[in-house]
Scaffold this motif. Sequence first.
Motif, PDB file in Angstrom:
ATOM      1  N   ARG A 195       0.832  -1.203   0.000  1.00  0.00           N
ATOM      2  CA  ARG A 195       0.000   0.000   0.000  1.00  0.00           C
ATOM      3  C   ARG A 195       0.872   1.261   0.000  1.00  0.00           C
ATOM      4  O   ARG A 195       0.575   2.239  -0.697  1.00  0.00           O
ATOM      5  CB  ARG A 195      -0.926  -0.005   1.214  1.00  0.00           C
ATOM      6  N   GLU A 196       1.899   1.255   0.805  1.00  0.00           N
ATOM      7  CA  GLU A 196       2.790   2.415   0.845  1.00  0.00           C
ATOM      8  C   GLU A 196       3.493   2.609  -0.493  1.00  0.00           C
ATOM      9  O   GLU A 196       3.650   3.735  -0.971  1.00  0.00           O
ATOM     10  CB  GLU A 196       3.821   2.231   1.968  1.00  0.00           C
ATOM     11  N   GLU A 220      13.974  -2.103  -2.632  1.00  0.00           N
ATOM     12  CA  GLU A 220      12.585  -2.572  -2.496  1.00  0.00           C
ATOM     13  C   GLU A 220      12.014  -3.070  -3.819  1.00  0.00           C
ATOM     14  O   GLU A 220      10.840  -2.903  -4.117  1.00  0.00           O
ATOM     15  CB  GLU A 220      11.696  -1.454  -1.928  1.00  0.00           C
ATOM     16  N   ARG A 221      12.838  -3.760  -4.573  1.00  0.00           N
ATOM     17  CA  ARG A 221      12.412  -4.140  -5.927  1.00  0.00           C
ATOM     18  C   ARG A 221      11.253  -5.136  -5.932  1.00  0.00           C
ATOM     19  O   ARG A 221      10.423  -5.111  -6.844  1.00  0.00           O
ATOM     20  CB  ARG A 221      13.590  -4.699  -6.716  1.00  0.00           C
ATOM     21  N   TYR A 239       3.306   5.509  -7.494  1.00  0.00           N
ATOM     22  CA  TYR A 239       2.908   5.350  -8.888  1.00  0.00           C
ATOM     23  C   TYR A 239       1.619   6.115  -9.172  1.00  0.00           C
ATOM     24  O   TYR A 239       0.926   6.565  -8.264  1.00  0.00           O
ATOM     25  CB  TYR A 239       2.767   3.864  -9.217  1.00  0.00           C
ATOM     26  N   ALA A 240       1.319   6.237 -10.451  1.00  0.00           N
ATOM     27  CA  ALA A 240       0.204   7.082 -10.865  1.00  0.00           C
ATOM     28  C   ALA A 240      -1.109   6.318 -10.914  1.00  0.00           C
ATOM     29  O   ALA A 240      -1.145   5.132 -11.231  1.00  0.00           O
ATOM     30  CB  ALA A 240       0.497   7.681 -12.241  1.00  0.00           C
ATOM     31  N   VAL A 247       5.267  -6.015  -6.852  1.00  0.00           N
ATOM     32  CA  VAL A 247       3.901  -6.355  -6.420  1.00  0.00           C
ATOM     33  C   VAL A 247       2.966  -5.170  -6.627  1.00  0.00           C
ATOM     34  O   VAL A 247       1.854  -5.318  -7.139  1.00  0.00           O
ATOM     35  CB  VAL A 247       3.895  -6.809  -4.952  1.00  0.00           C
ATOM     36  N   ALA A 248       3.405  -3.983  -6.236  1.00  0.00           N
ATOM     37  CA  ALA A 248       2.577  -2.793  -6.418  1.00  0.00           C
ATOM     38  C   ALA A 248       2.253  -2.574  -7.888  1.00  0.00           C
ATOM     39  O   ALA A 248       1.109  -2.247  -8.248  1.00  0.00           O
ATOM     40  CB  ALA A 248       3.282  -1.569  -5.840  1.00  0.00           C
TER      41      ALA A 248
END
Length: 285
Positions: free
Chosen positions: A50-51, A265-266, A56-57, A271-272
Amino acid sequence: MLNSDPLWPRAGDWPAPVGDEWADVALIGMPTSRTSLSPTQAHTTPNAVREMLRRYAALTDLRIVDAGNVREPDLHEHSAIEAVAALRADLVVALGGDNAATVPTALGRWGDAVGSAGLITLDAHYDLRDGVTNGSPVRRLLEAGLDGRRVVQIGIEPLANSLAYAQRARDAGITVITRDDLRTRPMDDVMAQALEIAGSGGGPIHVDLDVDVCDRSVTPACPASVPGGISAFELRVAARLAGAHSSVSSIDLVEVDAASDSADERTVRLVALCVLEAISGAALR
């Protein structure tokens, strides 16, 4: 702190569901980790994703809601199933957690339609083990009434599985597409085949995106990923194609331990991006 730009609306920070109001896409956190075969803090991943989404857009005007995290889904699986079942949305995206999250997510969406449902997994592993762990969700769904002839497993790594579980997959009638098969087939072709097979019963399809299907170089936060997996781009393609298909009622993203990710944090970033790919796909329905 992230820059604020009125011309660049950010993803994430979606509202909670309100009553019986329908949404195009609903997110729900499924922080499973207690039964993992590998030591993991996968329960930290939903909030980390979530963070990350805020980097991202937001490129769609779909109605998207976030139902928050299910409390202790490992200990209260029935409550987790009910939480998913209560979501009123065309597509539910579950943020794991380890692969134990697949069971309550799929059963919550399938309900009484389990007999006609289909399952697609992108995973290095069969997940047909005995017991109740993150290595058993496919076996448990079969025992719940899922027809193995409508299960497709993509990206299986033979050297990371046993011959006994390969035989279980054959006995159940599961269609297996190995990593070697993917060397000569584009992901859109593979997903088209998988969606046709999984949807042959006319019921809802659940897509399990186990991120350890990817190469270990791009997913260091996946305890069971190995060298030679699929690319990050291929996983993103699969997420978008799943989101775009009208029979796909739910998708999960699992087997990521955000607490063990690389400094850049790749894995959590991937996932995001897969969440956003699934949402972008849903916008094409």
